[in-house]
Design an enzyme around this catalytic site. Structure first.
Site, PDB file in Angstrom:
ATOM      1  N   SER A  54     -55.040  43.545  16.799  1.00  0.00           N
ATOM      2  CA  SER A  54     -53.990  42.526  16.872  1.00  0.00           C
ATOM      3  C   SER A  54     -54.081  41.757  18.199  1.00  0.00           C
ATOM      4  O   SER A  54     -54.485  42.332  19.208  1.00  0.00           O
ATOM      5  CB  SER A  54     -52.644  43.247  16.777  1.00  0.00           C
ATOM      6  OG  SER A  54     -51.641  42.385  16.364  1.00  0.00           O
ATOM      7  N   PRO A  55     -53.702  40.473  18.184  1.00  0.00           N
ATOM      8  CA  PRO A  55     -53.752  39.715  19.435  1.00  0.00           C
ATOM      9  C   PRO A  55     -52.864  40.343  20.501  1.00  0.00           C
ATOM     10  O   PRO A  55     -51.717  40.694  20.215  1.00  0.00           O
ATOM     11  CB  PRO A  55     -53.195  38.333  19.061  1.00  0.00           C
ATOM     12  CG  PRO A  55     -53.076  38.305  17.591  1.00  0.00           C
ATOM     13  CD  PRO A  55     -53.161  39.693  17.075  1.00  0.00           C
ATOM     14  N   GLN A 112     -56.441  33.326  18.048  1.00  0.00           N
ATOM     15  CA  GLN A 112     -55.051  32.971  17.735  1.00  0.00           C
ATOM     16  C   GLN A 112     -54.641  31.815  18.632  1.00  0.00           C
ATOM     17  O   GLN A 112     -54.586  31.956  19.857  1.00  0.00           O
ATOM     18  CB  GLN A 112     -54.133  34.174  17.990  1.00  0.00           C
ATOM     19  CG  GLN A 112     -52.694  33.915  17.552  1.00  0.00           C
ATOM     20  CD  GLN A 112     -51.720  34.972  18.064  1.00  0.00           C
ATOM     21  OE1 GLN A 112     -51.720  35.298  19.256  1.00  0.00           O
ATOM     22  NE2 GLN A 112     -50.880  35.482  17.181  1.00  0.00           N
ATOM     23  N   TYR A 165     -42.295  31.304  20.361  1.00  0.00           N
ATOM     24  CA  TYR A 165     -43.098  30.281  21.031  1.00  0.00           C
ATOM     25  C   TYR A 165     -42.857  28.935  20.345  1.00  0.00           C
ATOM     26  O   TYR A 165     -42.016  28.820  19.449  1.00  0.00           O
ATOM     27  CB  TYR A 165     -44.571  30.701  21.058  1.00  0.00           C
ATOM     28  CG  TYR A 165     -44.760  31.972  21.877  1.00  0.00           C
ATOM     29  CD1 TYR A 165     -44.387  32.001  23.228  1.00  0.00           C
ATOM     30  CD2 TYR A 165     -45.259  33.142  21.313  1.00  0.00           C
ATOM     31  CE1 TYR A 165     -44.517  33.159  23.985  1.00  0.00           C
ATOM     32  CE2 TYR A 165     -45.392  34.300  22.058  1.00  0.00           C
ATOM     33  CZ  TYR A 165     -45.020  34.309  23.402  1.00  0.00           C
ATOM     34  OH  TYR A 165     -45.140  35.461  24.147  1.00  0.00           O
ATOM     35  N   ARG A 189     -49.140  33.553  11.798  1.00  0.00           N
ATOM     36  CA  ARG A 189     -48.248  34.661  12.199  1.00  0.00           C
ATOM     37  C   ARG A 189     -46.808  34.170  12.219  1.00  0.00           C
ATOM     38  O   ARG A 189     -46.496  33.140  12.816  1.00  0.00           O
ATOM     39  CB  ARG A 189     -48.654  35.228  13.557  1.00  0.00           C
ATOM     40  CG  ARG A 189     -47.819  36.432  13.939  1.00  0.00           C
ATOM     41  CD  ARG A 189     -48.374  37.218  15.122  1.00  0.00           C
ATOM     42  NE  ARG A 189     -49.071  38.408  14.650  1.00  0.00           N
ATOM     43  CZ  ARG A 189     -49.174  39.548  15.359  1.00  0.00           C
ATOM     44  NH1 ARG A 189     -48.658  39.645  16.558  1.00  0.00           N
ATOM     45  NH2 ARG A 189     -49.813  40.589  14.869  1.00  0.00           N
ATOM     46  N   ARG A 223     -51.115  48.305  20.094  1.00  0.00           N
ATOM     47  CA  ARG A 223     -51.075  49.259  21.215  1.00  0.00           C
ATOM     48  C   ARG A 223     -52.038  50.432  21.076  1.00  0.00           C
ATOM     49  O   ARG A 223     -52.648  50.830  22.076  1.00  0.00           O
ATOM     50  CB  ARG A 223     -49.636  49.731  21.435  1.00  0.00           C
ATOM     51  CG  ARG A 223     -48.777  48.628  22.039  1.00  0.00           C
ATOM     52  CD  ARG A 223     -47.312  48.909  21.886  1.00  0.00           C
ATOM     53  NE  ARG A 223     -46.926  48.996  20.490  1.00  0.00           N
ATOM     54  CZ  ARG A 223     -45.738  49.396  20.059  1.00  0.00           C
ATOM     55  NH1 ARG A 223     -44.818  49.752  20.921  1.00  0.00           N
ATOM     56  NH2 ARG A 223     -45.460  49.437  18.779  1.00  0.00           N
TER      57      ARG A 223
END
Ligand SMILES: Cc1cc2nc3c(=O)[nH]c(=O)nc-3n(C[C@H](O)[C@H](O)[C@H](O)COP(=O)(O)OP(=O)(O)OC[C@H]3O[C@@H](n4cnc5c(N)ncnc54)[C@H](O)[C@@H]3O)c2cc1C
Ligand SMILES: Cc1cc2nc3c(=O)[nH]c(=O)nc-3n(C[C@H](O)[C@H](O)[C@H](O)COP(=O)(O)O)c2cc1C
Length: 770
Positions: free
Chosen positions: A424-425, A502, A583, A631, A725
């Site tokens: 994952s980014p 991404q 964002y 996303r 993570r």
């Protein structure tokens, strides 16, 4: 002590007999409004664990209950002309009447006073009682007398169900799904004695209404169900024993949670037990089990603290503390299972093939995982893995182990991923001037060597003022594209992983410090002006962004297009448009952050207008053979914000605009959010979007074991799993997880082969030593 149990259901009776047995000096009465051997309900189900506890606490009643038990191992699903069966599920069922009769007799034998045909109006009717047990069921009068103390939180669920019985005996827990002109109906069927099976029929409110079931009397409903389920009934009749209920007898399940379970009424301590305190949906058949477990725990606490009235407050406190945890766990599982049956018609029944439908149903509570299914029925699971792998385009051979779902390939447009795991980014805040250089090459390169099918770089910003922090990656010039190309070439030259970029713009969350210097905190020096959907700062001390005008929109769209063209130059395989986490593009989608009154604010269509403009612009310049995922924050976790229903609407819009996948994240839109974390906590959003909207999805969030990923992919809750993570903790997470589940057929980098062997041998030794 003088103890009065109001209500002679499983909770009241079992508690009375346990307490009398522990201390025959107690004076205990059970007061029940019904007649002695007169009770509603068909069969009840127990788990092996509850039975074991009952054996330990009262072997006499346990032996009688076990004698009367019907045990079965299999689950059979009837669906679209197929009948599928798996084994190893271990249920025991007993008639409710039978169970209560055993408990009543045992109470009498121990000297508990049973008072029947007495409808108790109030706990205050027993002034001499030290302890009053409110075991008077879901509609508890005693609980309802003190709403401010017990704080009952009641949710009426949307589905309708009717409890019926039949004399046909089924040798498996049987589920039958039938489609009608107005929607799907399902029957939950299980045998509970040598003459009878419970037969619960469930459907949506809409189907119930449209079939006119609300207007029918009970016989009308029975005739309807008999006709609909005639195949599984095979000539047998359905019966009701709820003639005492008025009207149609189709009920809604009520989920109950209480804020507090005990109270001192001025003369006695009152405590809630069983259905009076909490309910669990029949989808996992745990109502009676919870009632019995409550009775055991309260007795246990008296044993610990002492069987005297001065200990009652301490006993009640620890009882509630301990039981709350277990009840919440069961209610959670019951909720997942209940929701599965609520949405099965619109989400799964018309979309999933029968094999996957079965897998999805078996794992509906999300407590039964892939490896757990293997333990229950290895043959069935291996058959399913073979089916899944074949569907996925793998060619399982007789000599090699069939790859589990997470290790099957996945193709989108012209890109085939070797497995279903996406790194994952993750922002690393370690770039200078947006450049991908040595740190990123080593960091991302290690994850590519570590086995992920698709490796995303972090959010890559489309202009200098699109950055979250001065340390963020960017893609606005040729030099940055060359940095990316160096990394892409490394991955393509040294692994069979694919590379994703991404693209994003920080919007109102920009110009902040590096994470470890104060996450989301504005820069003291060198900040840049911010833009967003509306002029709302993220934190009280954040810069107030400018609400974008048309010229800003055109400029930012052009920046996204330029970044996309540079991503093509860099040779990336996959692009993701970041429309999540508050964002810039996410700030348009959420009503919390978009208060515009022009064509870019207001309803879903308006809020999605600008993000869709950007999407279409980048899709137009991104090669047709390469995918773009989007996303989304599928839940703002805040009142007035987006919910999964809104996310589904946006997902459909992106799908229609040509998006290939939705990457289903959540939150980080609104600082005061109240997310509910937990294992796989965002997977339900992916499940909903994939199966209701019909677009492939990536699930992300607390997916930390191969077992999780296998369950999610196998059930069709997502097509890919993004793991963040765990990849920070272990660059070779995928290779290590493969080894942990005993899959040795996974390719490690050729340079690391001797490490593979040793790793697998050590794991095998550790497993053998256990
Ligand atoms: C119609 C129906 C059918 C069900 N069938 C099944 C089934 O087949 N399988 C299953 O697993 N679960 C079934 N359940 C759920 C299950 O019965 C409960 O989860 C479980 O019985 C909880 O036990 P309890 O002792 O807390 O409450 P209950 O079993 O509800 O017992 C409460 C008792 O209190 C009595 N009572 C209530 N008010 C008073 C009063 N004021 N004075 C005196 N007595 C009072 C009631 O008559 C009842 O006997 C059914 C529930 C209902 C409502
Ligand atoms: C250090 C860190 C940085 C992150 N940066 C990004 C990011 O740049 N873009 C993004 O979409 N998500 C980002 N996320 C969110 C992750 O991609 C992922 O959705 C989230 O951590 C949940 O997955 P996990 O439970 O596997 O960690 C970041 C997460 C972490 C821990």
């Amino acid at each position: 002590m003088r103890i009065v149990c109001i209500g002679g259901g499983p909770a009241g009776l079992y508690f009375a007999l346990l307490m009398k047995k522990q201390n025959p000096g107690h004076t205990i009465s059970v007061v029940e409004r019904n007649r002695p051997y007169d009770t509603f309900g068909w069969g009840v189900v127990f788990s092996d664990a509850t039975m074991e506890a009952m054996r330990a606490w009262d072997p006499e009643s346990a032996a009688e209950i076990e004698d009367a038990f019907n045990h079965w191992d299999d689950i059979e699903v009837w669906f679209k002309g197929t009948r599928q069966r798996t084994s190893g599920h271990g249920f025991v069922g007993i008639g409710r009447k039978k169970l209560l009769n055993i408990l009543q007799r045992r109470c009498e034998a121990l000297g508990v006073e049973l008072v029947f045909e007495t409808d108790v109006a109030s706990d205050l009717d027993y002034p001499d009682a030290d302890l009053v047990i409110a075991s008077d069921g879901f509609n508890s009068k005693i609980r309802n007398r003190y709403p401010n103390v017990f704080q009952p939180d009641l949710v009426t669920r949307p589905n309708r169900y009717i409890w019926l019985g039949t004399n046909k005996l089924y040798d498996a827990f049987t589920f039958d799904f039938r489609k009608t002109d107005h929607g799907w109906f399902q029957a939950h069927i299980y045998k509970f004695d040598d003459k009878t099976s419970t037969f619960i029929v469930e459907t949506t409110e809409e189907a119930y209404e449209k079939h006119g079931l609300g207007q029918m009397d009970q016989q009308g409903s029975i005739d309807f169900c008999q006709d609909l389920f005639s195949e599984v009934l095979d000539g047998a009749k359905l019966m009701t024993n709820a003639r005492h209920l008025r009207g149609s007898a189709w009920l809604n399940f009520n989920r109950l949670i209480c804020g507090k379970w005990s109270h001192f009424n001025g003369q006695s301590h009152v405590v809630l037990m069983g259905d009076a305190a909490h309910t669990a949906h029949f989808a996992i058949g745990s109502g009676t089990k919870l009632a019995i477990d409550d009775a055991i725990e309260l007795t246990n606490q008296f044993n610990r603290h002492g069987h005297a009235k001065e200990h009652i407050p301490a006993v009640l406190e620890t009882y509630e503390e301990i039981r709350r945890v277990d009840v919440a766990r069961i209610q959670n599982a019951a909720r997942n299972a209940m929701e599965w049956f609520e949405v099965v018609g619109r989400r799964y029944a018309d979309t999933l093939p029968p094999e996957q439908f079965m897998y999805s149903m078996l794992t509906r509570s999300q407590r039964i995982s892939h490896e757990n299914l293997r333990l229950r029925d290895r043959t069935w699971l291996e058959g399913y893995e073979r089916w899944f792998a074949t569907q996925a385009g793998a060619t399982p051979s007789a000599e090699r182990r069939v790859p589990p779902p997470m290790f099957t390939p996945y193709t989108m447009r012209g890109v085939t991923l070797k497995n279903r795991i996406v790194m994952s980014p993750m922002a690393m805040y370690s770039a200078r001037d947006g450049m991908l250089d040595d740190f990123h090459l080593v960091h991302l390169g290690a994850r590519a060597l570590g086995g992920a099918g698709l490796v995303f770089g972090e959010m890559t910003c489309v202009s200098p003022d699109a950055r979250i922090t001065p340390g963020c990656l960017g893609l606005w010039n040729e030099e940055q594209a060359a940095g990316w190309k160096r990394f892409v070439d490394f991955v393509h030259g040294n692994s069979d992983a694919k590379v994703g970029i991404q693209l994003g713009h920080a919007g109102r969350k920009g110009a902040t410090r590096l994470a470890w210097e104060g996450i989301d905190q504005p820069l003291d020096d060198g900040g840049w002006p911010l833009i967003s959907a509306s002029a709302l700062p993220y934190l009280k001390n954040s810069q107030v962004p400018k609400a974008m005008d048309r010229a800003d929109m055109d400029r930012v769209t052009a920046d996204f297009v330029r970044a996309t063209e540079l991503a093509v130059t860099a040779g990336a395989d996959w692009l993701e448009l970041h429309c999540a986490h508050g964002y810039l593009l996410s700030s348009f989608l959420s009503p919390l952050t978009n208060t515009r009154t022009d064509a870019y604010g207001g309803d879903h269509e308006n809020r999605a207008r600008y993000p869709l403009e950007v999407f279409r612009a980048i899709r137009a310049v991104w090669p047709a053979d390469r995918p773009i995922s989007v996303r989304l924050s599928c839940h703002d976790w805040f009142e007035g914000g987006n919910t999964p229903d809104d996310a589904a609407i946006f997902a459909r819009m992106f799908k229609d605009a040509g998006a290939d996948m939705i990457d289903c994240s959540s939150g980080q839109v609104w600082k005061e959010e109240k997310p509910v974390y937990g294992r796989l906590f965002q997977t339900p959003f992916s499940d909903k979007i994939r199966n209701e909207i019909g677009i492939p999805t990536i699930a992300v969030g607390a997916i930390s074991e191969a077992d999780h990923a296998n369950s999610v992919i196998a059930a069709g809750r997502a097509d890919l799993c993004a793991v963040a993570r765990p990849h920070l903790a272990d660059p070779a997470w995928v290779l290590h997880e493969a080894a942990r589940i005993g899959l040795t057929d996974v390719t490690w980098p050729k340079q690391y082969h001797s490490g593979k062997q040793q790793y697998e041998t050590n794991l095998a030794r550790a497993a053998a030593a256990k």
